[in-house]
Design a protein around this motif. Sequence first.
Motif, PDB file in Angstrom:
ATOM      1  N   PHE A 118      11.251  -0.888  15.539  1.00  0.00           N
ATOM      2  CA  PHE A 118       9.807  -0.986  15.676  1.00  0.00           C
ATOM      3  C   PHE A 118       9.121   0.008  14.757  1.00  0.00           C
ATOM      4  CE2 PHE A 118      10.938   2.353  18.697  1.00  0.00           C
ATOM      5  CZ  PHE A 118       9.970   3.314  18.464  1.00  0.00           C
ATOM      6  N   ILE A 119       7.811  -0.199  14.610  1.00  0.00           N
ATOM      7  CA  ILE A 119       6.935   0.732  13.923  1.00  0.00           C
ATOM      8  C   ILE A 119       5.652   0.808  14.739  1.00  0.00           C
ATOM      9  CG2 ILE A 119       6.040  -1.100  12.422  1.00  0.00           C
ATOM     10  CD1 ILE A 119       5.509   0.973  10.283  1.00  0.00           C
ATOM     11  N   ASN A 120       5.082   1.982  14.867  1.00  0.00           N
ATOM     12  CA  ASN A 120       3.864   2.080  15.668  1.00  0.00           C
ATOM     13  C   ASN A 120       2.697   1.419  14.947  1.00  0.00           C
ATOM     14  OD1 ASN A 120       2.283   4.260  14.094  1.00  0.00           O
ATOM     15  ND2 ASN A 120       4.242   5.281  14.489  1.00  0.00           N
ATOM     16  N   THR A 121       1.699   1.039  15.704  1.00  0.00           N
ATOM     17  CA  THR A 121       0.580   0.270  15.167  1.00  0.00           C
ATOM     18  C   THR A 121      -0.160   1.030  14.076  1.00  0.00           C
ATOM     19  OG1 THR A 121       0.310  -0.794  17.328  1.00  0.00           O
ATOM     20  CG2 THR A 121      -1.519  -0.986  15.775  1.00  0.00           C
ATOM     21  N   ILE A 122      -0.363   2.316  14.286  1.00  0.00           N
ATOM     22  CA  ILE A 122      -1.084   3.114  13.294  1.00  0.00           C
ATOM     23  C   ILE A 122      -0.311   3.148  11.986  1.00  0.00           C
ATOM     24  CG2 ILE A 122      -1.952   5.414  12.752  1.00  0.00           C
ATOM     25  CD1 ILE A 122      -2.457   5.842  15.703  1.00  0.00           C
ATOM     26  N   GLY A 123       0.995   3.330  12.077  1.00  0.00           N
ATOM     27  CA  GLY A 123       1.817   3.332  10.872  1.00  0.00           C
ATOM     28  C   GLY A 123       1.793   1.997  10.167  1.00  0.00           C
ATOM     29  N   ALA A 124       1.767   0.902  10.924  1.00  0.00           N
ATOM     30  CA  ALA A 124       1.728  -0.428  10.316  1.00  0.00           C
ATOM     31  C   ALA A 124       0.415  -0.662   9.586  1.00  0.00           C
ATOM     32  CB  ALA A 124       1.931  -1.494  11.390  1.00  0.00           C
ATOM     33  N   LEU A 125      -0.686  -0.257  10.186  1.00  0.00           N
ATOM     34  CA  LEU A 125      -1.992  -0.477   9.571  1.00  0.00           C
ATOM     35  C   LEU A 125      -2.202   0.379   8.330  1.00  0.00           C
ATOM     36  CD1 LEU A 125      -4.237  -0.680  12.779  1.00  0.00           C
ATOM     37  CD2 LEU A 125      -3.422  -2.572  11.362  1.00  0.00           C
ATOM     38  N   ASN A 126      -1.462   1.460   8.214  1.00  0.00           N
ATOM     39  CA  ASN A 126      -1.614   2.348   7.067  1.00  0.00           C
ATOM     40  C   ASN A 126      -0.566   2.110   5.980  1.00  0.00           C
ATOM     41  OD1 ASN A 126      -3.831   4.559   7.599  1.00  0.00           O
ATOM     42  ND2 ASN A 126      -2.780   4.288   9.550  1.00  0.00           N
ATOM     43  N   LEU A 127       0.176   1.026   6.075  1.00  0.00           N
ATOM     44  CA  LEU A 127       1.165   0.722   5.049  1.00  0.00           C
ATOM     45  C   LEU A 127       0.480   0.388   3.731  1.00  0.00           C
ATOM     46  CD1 LEU A 127       3.694  -1.488   7.061  1.00  0.00           C
ATOM     47  CD2 LEU A 127       4.093   0.805   6.165  1.00  0.00           C
ATOM     48  N   ASN A 128       1.068   0.895   2.638  1.00  0.00           N
ATOM     49  CA  ASN A 128       0.532   0.642   1.298  1.00  0.00           C
ATOM     50  C   ASN A 128       1.114  -0.668   0.768  1.00  0.00           C
ATOM     51  OD1 ASN A 128      -0.386   0.710  -1.328  1.00  0.00           O
ATOM     52  ND2 ASN A 128       0.036   2.889  -1.619  1.00  0.00           N
ATOM     53  N   LEU A 129       0.255  -1.552   0.309  1.00  0.00           N
ATOM     54  CA  LEU A 129       0.680  -2.865  -0.162  1.00  0.00           C
ATOM     55  C   LEU A 129       0.856  -2.931  -1.667  1.00  0.00           C
ATOM     56  CD1 LEU A 129      -1.533  -5.196   2.065  1.00  0.00           C
ATOM     57  CD2 LEU A 129       0.675  -4.146   2.585  1.00  0.00           C
ATOM     58  N   ASP A 130       0.728  -1.813  -2.370  1.00  0.00           N
ATOM     59  CA  ASP A 130       0.843  -1.836  -3.830  1.00  0.00           C
ATOM     60  C   ASP A 130       2.214  -2.326  -4.269  1.00  0.00           C
ATOM     61  OD1 ASP A 130      -1.708  -0.928  -3.874  1.00  0.00           O
ATOM     62  OD2 ASP A 130      -1.232   1.115  -4.518  1.00  0.00           O
ATOM     63  N   SER A 131       3.274  -1.882  -3.579  1.00  0.00           N
ATOM     64  CA  SER A 131       4.616  -2.317  -3.962  1.00  0.00           C
ATOM     65  C   SER A 131       4.794  -3.813  -3.729  1.00  0.00           C
ATOM     66  CB  SER A 131       5.669  -1.540  -3.166  1.00  0.00           C
ATOM     67  OG  SER A 131       5.496  -1.750  -1.772  1.00  0.00           O
ATOM     68  N   GLN A 132       4.194  -4.333  -2.672  1.00  0.00           N
ATOM     69  CA  GLN A 132       4.267  -5.763  -2.413  1.00  0.00           C
ATOM     70  C   GLN A 132       3.517  -6.547  -3.484  1.00  0.00           C
ATOM     71  OE1 GLN A 132       6.148  -7.070  -0.073  1.00  0.00           O
ATOM     72  NE2 GLN A 132       6.751  -5.055   0.672  1.00  0.00           N
ATOM     73  N   ALA A 133       2.405  -5.981  -3.965  1.00  0.00           N
ATOM     74  CA  ALA A 133       1.645  -6.648  -5.023  1.00  0.00           C
ATOM     75  C   ALA A 133       2.461  -6.699  -6.303  1.00  0.00           C
ATOM     76  CB  ALA A 133       0.327  -5.917  -5.259  1.00  0.00           C
ATOM     77  N   THR A 134       3.214  -5.643  -6.578  1.00  0.00           N
ATOM     78  CA  THR A 134       4.054  -5.610  -7.774  1.00  0.00           C
ATOM     79  C   THR A 134       5.159  -6.654  -7.692  1.00  0.00           C
ATOM     80  OG1 THR A 134       3.624  -3.242  -8.001  1.00  0.00           O
ATOM     81  CG2 THR A 134       5.485  -4.137  -9.229  1.00  0.00           C
ATOM     82  N   ILE A 135       5.756  -6.795  -6.475  1.00  0.00           N
ATOM     83  CA  ILE A 135       6.814  -7.784  -6.295  1.00  0.00           C
ATOM     84  C   ILE A 135       6.255  -9.192  -6.437  1.00  0.00           C
ATOM     85  CG2 ILE A 135       8.448  -8.738  -4.623  1.00  0.00           C
ATOM     86  CD1 ILE A 135       8.742  -5.941  -3.477  1.00  0.00           C
ATOM     87  N   GLY A 136       5.054  -9.388  -5.904  1.00  0.00           N
ATOM     88  CA  GLY A 136       4.482 -10.725  -5.933  1.00  0.00           C
ATOM     89  C   GLY A 136       4.037 -11.151  -7.307  1.00  0.00           C
ATOM     90  N   THR A 137       3.552 -10.214  -8.118  1.00  0.00           N
ATOM     91  CA  THR A 137       3.048 -10.563  -9.438  1.00  0.00           C
ATOM     92  C   THR A 137       4.087 -10.417 -10.519  1.00  0.00           C
ATOM     93  OG1 THR A 137       2.240  -8.304  -9.710  1.00  0.00           O
ATOM     94  CG2 THR A 137       0.704  -9.921  -8.794  1.00  0.00           C
TER      95      THR A 137
END
Length: 362
Positions: A118-137
Amino acid sequence: MSVGLTPTHHVIVQALLSRGPLKEKDLHSMFEDLTKKNPGTDRRLFDAFILAINKALTCANFELRACIDQYDGQVYYGVVNTVSDEQSKLGTKYSVPQIAFYKAIIEAIVQDGTSNGFINTIGALNLNLDSQATIGTGSESQGGQQQSQGSQPQVPYAFKSFNMSQKEKTLHELVRDSWLSLTTDGDVRLGVKSFLDLRSWFRSNEVPSCQVCNEAGIKAELCKNENCNVRIHHYCLKQLFSQIKAAQVCPSCGTSWPFIIPKAEYVQTEEDNGPTQSQRATGSKGKKRRANTIVEDDEVGCSNQNELNEHRGSQHDNRRAQTRTRPCRTHEADIAGPSSNSQSSSAVTDLRRVTRKSSRPT
């Protein structure tokens, strides 16, 4: 899809598509109502029934698959897509940033070395999506040429504008659709659909597997030896240590593995000649002892109440005290509680026998 399928098959498929993943007991109950056959005693008939559905679903790149929810040990059945291409991605209702947010949560959970799942809700909401954007593009620039190693990857505007409120909304949607689950303590866990759909993704990303069932150990217990990487699901530990003579040690390094199995769940092997500790041998006697204890305690309480009433009545009127004395009652309704719903030790074996391995790249 209709080739070789009966109306009974169609009812099962429609139920899984409309209601989502179903617990094994619910699917078995539906199967029994429709066919008047018990899937427990007619296991071959049930397996053939599932196989017929999967043969029909193959042409549409779908599969009726089973999985185990690693948090509660329950077996679920659901229909999943077996391919992932650009055309199939158009069928999703989630946007690209929402999918990236989901993948970031999954990665954060599976990369946790403690295997808490699991991951706590606060940690999930603060995840950085930049790496996901790099993978997607990918690593291509706007002109289609590959970027140089020194250049910074460009993050799409959709990812930059994906704010906290949108993350919260997406999180609730993912929980509603069973891709994720949310505990009362505010922890985010994998949902049933994730266990059904991401099996090949777990393997391709080398998520550590359970030593017993070889499935991804998202929620598992770790060996006490720090130099040992063995992890085992809780329900697999029950299966592993359920034999009376089974040594509770790590199957890899031999380190002691403390694990308490209720006496009612011990299984007697063919080598054991002594008295069995099965639930059949202890269940009825245990219930009787518990019932007798409750009745005796109630009788003691009632006798004390009688003495108190007689004492009060002596001060006023004996007849009035006897009228006020209440009769004793045993709590028979409280004694007959619900039976335990333990997971079958052969669930993992049946799971592999019913379903086929997915070839879906994630």
